[in-house]
Design an enzyme around this catalytic site. Structure first.
Site, PDB file in Angstrom:
ATOM      1  N   SER A 167       9.169  12.182  16.190  1.00 20.01           N
ATOM      2  CA  SER A 167       9.378  10.613  16.719  1.00 20.01           C
ATOM      3  C   SER A 167       8.703  10.752  17.828  1.00 20.01           C
ATOM      4  O   SER A 167       8.163  11.574  18.530  1.00 20.01           O
ATOM      5  CB  SER A 167      10.877  10.462  17.177  1.00 20.01           C
ATOM      6  OG  SER A 167      11.092   9.671  18.454  1.00 20.01           O
ATOM      7  N   ASN A 176      12.828  13.549  11.096  1.00 19.96           N
ATOM      8  CA  ASN A 176      13.171  12.577  10.286  1.00 19.96           C
ATOM      9  C   ASN A 176      12.699  12.734   8.894  1.00 19.96           C
ATOM     10  O   ASN A 176      11.986  13.668   8.474  1.00 19.96           O
ATOM     11  CB  ASN A 176      12.478  11.240  10.689  1.00 19.96           C
ATOM     12  CG  ASN A 176      12.920  10.513  11.981  1.00 19.96           C
ATOM     13  OD1 ASN A 176      13.977  10.640  12.247  1.00 19.96           O
ATOM     14  ND2 ASN A 176      12.238  10.352  12.719  1.00 19.96           N
ATOM     15  N   LYS A 229      14.005  15.140  16.757  1.00 22.39           N
ATOM     16  CA  LYS A 229      14.174  14.385  15.521  1.00 22.39           C
ATOM     17  C   LYS A 229      13.380  15.340  14.448  1.00 22.39           C
ATOM     18  O   LYS A 229      12.294  15.448  14.511  1.00 22.39           O
ATOM     19  CB  LYS A 229      13.333  12.740  15.689  1.00 22.39           C
ATOM     20  CG  LYS A 229      14.601  12.011  16.331  1.00 22.39           C
ATOM     21  CD  LYS A 229      15.640  11.529  15.725  1.00 22.39           C
ATOM     22  CE  LYS A 229      15.701  10.779  14.479  1.00 22.39           C
ATOM     23  NZ  LYS A 229      15.534   9.324  14.711  1.00 22.39           N
ATOM     24  N   ARG A 238      -4.676   3.212 -16.217  1.00 21.80           N
ATOM     25  CA  ARG A 238      -5.057   4.387 -15.263  1.00 21.80           C
ATOM     26  C   ARG A 238      -3.924   4.537 -14.008  1.00 21.80           C
ATOM     27  O   ARG A 238      -3.264   5.726 -13.988  1.00 21.80           O
ATOM     28  CB  ARG A 238      -6.247   4.106 -14.769  1.00 21.80           C
ATOM     29  CG  ARG A 238      -7.181   5.163 -14.601  1.00 21.80           C
ATOM     30  CD  ARG A 238      -8.550   4.902 -14.138  1.00 21.80           C
ATOM     31  NE  ARG A 238      -9.314   4.146 -15.243  1.00 21.80           N
ATOM     32  CZ  ARG A 238     -10.352   3.246 -14.885  1.00 21.80           C
ATOM     33  NH1 ARG A 238     -11.042   3.597 -13.556  1.00 21.80           N
ATOM     34  NH2 ARG A 238     -11.088   2.748 -15.813  1.00 21.80           N
ATOM     35  N   ARG A 246      -4.915 -21.574 -21.242  1.00 21.46           N
ATOM     36  CA  ARG A 246      -4.900 -20.818 -20.106  1.00 21.46           C
ATOM     37  C   ARG A 246      -4.399 -21.393 -18.605  1.00 21.46           C
ATOM     38  O   ARG A 246      -4.542 -22.643 -18.735  1.00 21.46           O
ATOM     39  CB  ARG A 246      -6.583 -20.308 -19.566  1.00 21.46           C
ATOM     40  CG  ARG A 246      -6.708 -19.452 -20.602  1.00 21.46           C
ATOM     41  CD  ARG A 246      -8.067 -18.509 -20.260  1.00 21.46           C
ATOM     42  NE  ARG A 246      -9.146 -19.369 -20.290  1.00 21.46           N
ATOM     43  CZ  ARG A 246     -10.053 -19.666 -19.317  1.00 21.46           C
ATOM     44  NH1 ARG A 246      -9.777 -19.158 -18.108  1.00 21.46           N
ATOM     45  NH2 ARG A 246     -11.093 -20.459 -19.328  1.00 21.46           N
TER      46      ARG A 246
END
Lengths: 462, 462, 462, 462
Positions: C289, C297, C295, C135, C328
């Site tokens: 920021s 970013n 800023k 999935r 196992r």
């Protein structure tokens, strides 16, 4: 003689190994990746490049003949090329310089002027890496297939050899050595197939300095196609200078091969323990100790583990180096060289040691039988519980037999005696039935049929 | 001449490098770890073992003299020893066999009978690994210290050189190149110290086959003490055949060294970008491209990154191999050999390239100044917000200036013009103050004082 | 409603994320792998097991109906199951105990007696891991494909947008943003395909305690076939309790996906640098920021790198844990759980952030053009050398232009001026030709045709 | 109540664990690193920052009181903060925003205006990481020390308990269980000490946006000193936003702890094998299987290995993320968060399981004695060879005894019988001496004295 008219160095004698190579670099891969192999592969790429440009009509075939004639590894000293690489950061630049000088000396300016035309260093180095990786992967695949064959033979021979199945390193249930060997073999077959698929897909590299083939003008794509064809490598859809999937796929199948080889060798080492003794390294005159006269160390299996222990870290190194900046990287490309070689050598060594390990493996069927009796019947506890399930339900049966088993362990008695004496179980189970239930060979479930279908699958997919 | 009376091969000419060694194995470490170095270190261990037994009174000094006289690497062929190692799984066994034969031939049965007495292969190999690791680590520490010296000089010289501080690769605030260099230098100093501490603690190994020193009878502990003293290595409290802390500590400081070297080189590569251009690799005749005539590649910094990119994976390999079973391991020990060597070589190469990188680094102060103006004042946005904080509160000031900054970006105007025109800010801030606030050199905070204290600490801890 | 008659929890609301999940666990994978998802997948396996035994005629369908009716995750508390797992070492044992109690309470002893019959804990846990991995991989593949679509659109739109090709982070040659985007897209397409192939091959697990299906007597193989069919998972040839190829293949494609996503995001972060400015994160109200008002970013690209930085190490962890002992393992199995989940979550987060990054990417064509002029013609140096190659030979031409380029750099003059003034080159090249050669748009080589073929391949392989 | 006047959440009830946490996240570390712990640590940093500015005279203490009063984790929802972090890329920004709003609401604009003043997000997050890492490391160190205590007790108790020393998983020589336990304990002691040293050195972080403390004007260094003092963390010489040594040192000691814990647990699992049976997991009602009623799995040791198997990869992740660009990184910082937490949790779980493992370990002295006889004397082969060395020389003695050992193995006879019958050895060795030589308890070398000195060292370094 390859398509380029040059002789590939495949069959050359590998250089002498170093102090640790006998243990750590067994098999052919070390030789393939030796400096002579790298030089020749780089020169094969240069030769193919020239011929491809002839194919595309850029210059006369005679020039390519001249260049290709100089593309012979033995004419270059890897120590000199390597040392000169310091000023440029890769060995292709000094190699091209030396090759150009040789062509000029032997054949004049004209052909010399076309050496390396259209290519960037990384084109040559990446193509060489693919040529050598393919060769190494095919050797590895052949070793893995040989191992799988040996496992198939063991599975056939021991389809009904009963031994203790072990989980969490505790005896759990009977199984067969045939099923164990079939499990090894099937995993080896699977991985050998994946190694071959990846090897077959490793592409040539040609993009020029920024992946545009700019200096080839209108001929870029036709030269690219001819170059790949000349080398016998698939043509990439796009240059992959900073998209490293071919390197990572190579690393990935080495990782799978190492994982499977390590699993098998780990089982062998555990089965060979003094206290288990179900298999032995049967090679004569091997496994001695420098100080212990009686030791019979499982040297070949240990050789596998010495190699496979290095693989996950090397795989991580190559993945960590995958973020190549823009058109060509600042460091990540060079950071691939050593791990890729170390990874191929380690995988080749693991495969080669494993083949040796399986070829010389001695199976001690008697000891397997003896070990089955160590737990005085506890190994069949599940079977008794399963037998009681229709009457009691799975969990109640499980808990009742668990209690009996704990009594048997605590008192040192046979499970048979404890169970027979148990009122609740005794009411549901007579001694004769219990005796039958406690026969390990009668509780193998689908083991023989699983072996059969694994062998059939192996035969059909050879 | 060392304490054993044998000549250590420290100063021997290293073997010629391979095709990739110029780039990937720069510096002295490759030579230290070459096969000749390993052989000599193993033989030094054998010699020390004999002398230690003489010290403990087990046999006459003449025997030890005889054995030590044969403990010379050049009398053994690593390729032969390496190949013979296949049957035992490690190179010490064939080496001991060859050494014994040589002693017998030259000095008779008596001394030959005491070769390797009391030891197991791993005693010799681990001790050799420690001798060589110590030597390699000291070389690495010296390189790191030289790098730190160079950084200190840069920090001093550029204590007031303003450049853009960059976070998330965006210009953020002004800082000084001095602080950047001081940060590099301090980290390098710290790591150099840790490398030396680890080197000084690497112990001798002697335990015999199972770590009990059984074949030395009552003399075990005194031989162990003398052996370590002879080798100049600390005596371990217990044999550590299957407790690999010395190997992991070696790996750990290589990891730290690689991390710091990679950080510095990464900064250099970024500063050297065509679009940034604040530093250059100043080595003459380096950095050319095979196809691009104008390239000035930051080869040395790339050389650092080529090495450091390999380190995390190798560190993981050694940690993954740390679970040595019982008294001596089945595979994990052998799985250490290649990664340990690769790790030391890569770290040494990184340190050596970094020294070269820093030694030739050219700083373009003008370009730093020019780049500060790229954002038309945005770099000082925080300063304006800080200035407004007493009046507006931090968050309100931040949000107001953020809005102005976004306007400046969207409209391509200078922050000065936007802010002056802003009613709310304009009311609190006159143009002259704003002009002053927008001077990068006036907003360096504690940068110069941080550099000062870093330099003072560097001086005091030399 | 799935084949077992139970409702899969696929569409359930994922649990609220933690403090770091917004950044590190973006997208759907975190929800898929939440405890509720694991519980339901384990219960789906238990339900399928019962129905498979009905299919094989072992007990009446009504029992399976009764058991399946209780196989609903919301009836179990993962914290309680998890805490109870301490005494057995895995969560399946307490889950089976709780499920059995529920079935007994609601439906009586009979059906309760058949819960988990024939299986071992690892059968259930591995099967659940495969259901969830499939999935998750399909979600990841869908995200990668969406990214590839966006890249194809960018490649189409910018097939002729010229920008500087960069190698070693230096401007090298002109290329097109279309080719860059096509390179990203092709790699993403390739990996999406590999992710889907691996997802489709993830097998069910059923072997009983030791891989022999012993407690199912003669019905082992038919129950195995029915179980796999019920779950919609491929039937394995053999139980793979201790052969971990399905886990490693899952890890492998996560590694490839991470590598490609990291490569693309790395390019974006570099292109978004203040000094380069060729792309921007165009999401409104993102990238601020806490302290810097101006800023912007590249948050989405950083989100990719935050995830991909974790992947190589996790891949190594899974490979290092691949050596499962015997039937196992003792520890290696449990050591897979956390890295496998972390790897899928990180890969899903990387893919999801990358989609966001590409969806909001703003391309600044003007800045690309401006940046091309930064080197005053040096970017076309190779073209001049190539033009001179027929007259001078490749290497002589290269060296001559290299000298001119160095002069241009040293003196700050345009390459045009230096070359025109150069006697040797000037003789071979008039100013008009030189002017033409220095036009970046005229030196794109095969870039447009490479984009075309990449787009065609993308269309054909949708 | 800590120095900030806020209550640390150390003693808070940890949140309920997940499905896998019982096995994979045993002990206190999971709780320390839960979201509530992170929130509180971040808020402690914010509170300390305000108080430090009061200390430096920036604003009245009442403001800091107001802010600190709101710094309580339970007032914030990690899921909301985490989700809001998507737009900025880290959770500190939304936390600061929420904290500011709370302060404003409860205490007005004035104090609200000073929240987070001077800091950048990473200052808060890194400081919190150090606070939590220190706490986690101290828990880990305490567990390791408790393990070492238990080992010391075992070493004392079993100083003379003879068992087979095993190399390459083959019985090699007799040793004592006391020496084995002393080896475990000494390594645990060593690592516990290193963990504590690293914990004590983890520094505070404060540098502001670019590491210059610019927004604090002239007060930067005094605020930094007060901030660190308030938090009880060492003051760093320089901000370390992009120099990650504190993170790597934390990772490094986790790596060492994991290596030692894994070694001990590995030995336990091997000793607990059905066929060896020398130790058992003695915890009542633990180790059952979902299907095998008789299983007594070494659950605690497996729990250790489940954790330690994850550590090398996580260590590599943190090292691979160490190259933080310039003043603060673009991705590498965020890439640390998950591996650092996973590493601390895994190390804590390993240490906690190991303590449990050692606390419940049952030693089967009888089985040790029985196993010594499995090889019918071969275990003493070295002793016989050593005894013959003075007469024959080491190598000749070795080879002679090796031949006898091989005969004994091949024929299934006791070594005694073979040796007595051997003409060459028989001449040098009478039966009584041989009988004495074959007593394992007589061939322990320095084992008891090594135990003594290890115990003494342990006592002296408590």
């Amino acid at each position: 003689v390859n398509k380029n008219g040059t002789t590939l160095s495949e069959s050359a004698t590998p250089p002498p190994g170093g102090l640790f190579d006998g243990v750590l670099a067994r098999g052919e891969v070390r030789g393939i990746l030796a400096d002579a192999g790298w030089l020749q592969a780089m020169l094969d790429a240069e030769a193919a490049l020239c011929r491809a440009q002839v194919d595309a009509g850029l210059f006369p075939a005679a020039y390519a003949d001249a260049i290709a004639a100089e593309c012979r590894a033995e004419r270059f000293d890897p120590a000199v090329i390597g040392a000169d690489a310091v000023s440029s950061g890769n060995p292709v630049i000094p190699l091209v310089r030396a090759l150009t000088a040789n062509v000029r000396r032997a054949h004049g300016e004209r052909p010399a002027g076309w050496v390396h035309h259209g290519a960037t260093s990384q084109d040559i180095s990446d193509t060489a890496a693919m040529l050598l990786s393919r060769r190494a992967l095919l050797v590895i695949a052949a070793e893995l297939t040989a191992c799988a064959e040996r496992c198939a033979a063991l599975a056939r021979q021991h389809q009904h050899t009963v031994l203790a199945g072990r989980t969490l390193l505790q005896q759990a249930l009977p199984t067969t050595f045939g099923l164990k060997a079939a499990g090894w073999g099937h995993a080896l077959d699977e991985v050998a197939g994946e190694v071959r698929r990846v090897a077959a897909g490793l592409p040539a590299q040609l993009g020029g300095a920024a992946g545009t083939l700019a200096s080839l003008g209108d001929h870029g794509l036709s030269v690219l196609a001819a170059y790949a064809a000349r080398l016998g490598l698939p043509e990439p859809l796009l240059p992959w200078h900073s998209h490293r999937l071919p390197v990572l796929r190579t690393a990935g199948v080495c990782g799978l091969a190492g994982a499977v080889a390590g699993k098998v060798a780990g089982d062998v080492v555990l089965l060979a323990q003094t206290e288990v003794g179900e298999v032995h390294d049967g090679a004569p005159a091997r496994g001695g100790s420098s100080t212990l006269p009686h030791k019979q160390n499982p040297v070949a299996a240990v050789g596998v583990l010495a190699a496979t222990g290095q693989i996950p870290g090397l795989l991580a190194s190559l993945h960590a180096a995958a973020g190549h900046e823009h058109e060509r990287a600042a460091g990540s490309w060079q950071a691939e060289w050593a791990p890729l070689q170390a990874l191929l050598v380690a995988t080749g060594s693991a495969a080669s040691w494993l083949r040796d390990c399986l070829d010389t493996l001695e199976v001690d069927v008697d000891r397997m039988r003896t070990n089955l009796e160590l737990t005085h019947g506890l190994l069949l506890a599940e079977r008794i519980a399963t037998h009681l399930t229709p009457s009691l339900g799975r969990l109640a049966a499980h808990d009742l037999v668990e209690a009996a088993a704990r009594t048997a362990i605590a008192t040192g008695r046979d499970l048979f005696d404890v169970v027979v004496a148990d009122r609740q179980i005794g009411a549901l189970l007579d001694a004769a039935t219990l005796r039958r239930l406690l026969d390990p060979a009668g509780y193998l479930g689908s083991a023989p049929r699983l072996v059969e279908r694994a062998l059939q699958h192996h035969e059909e997919n050879r």
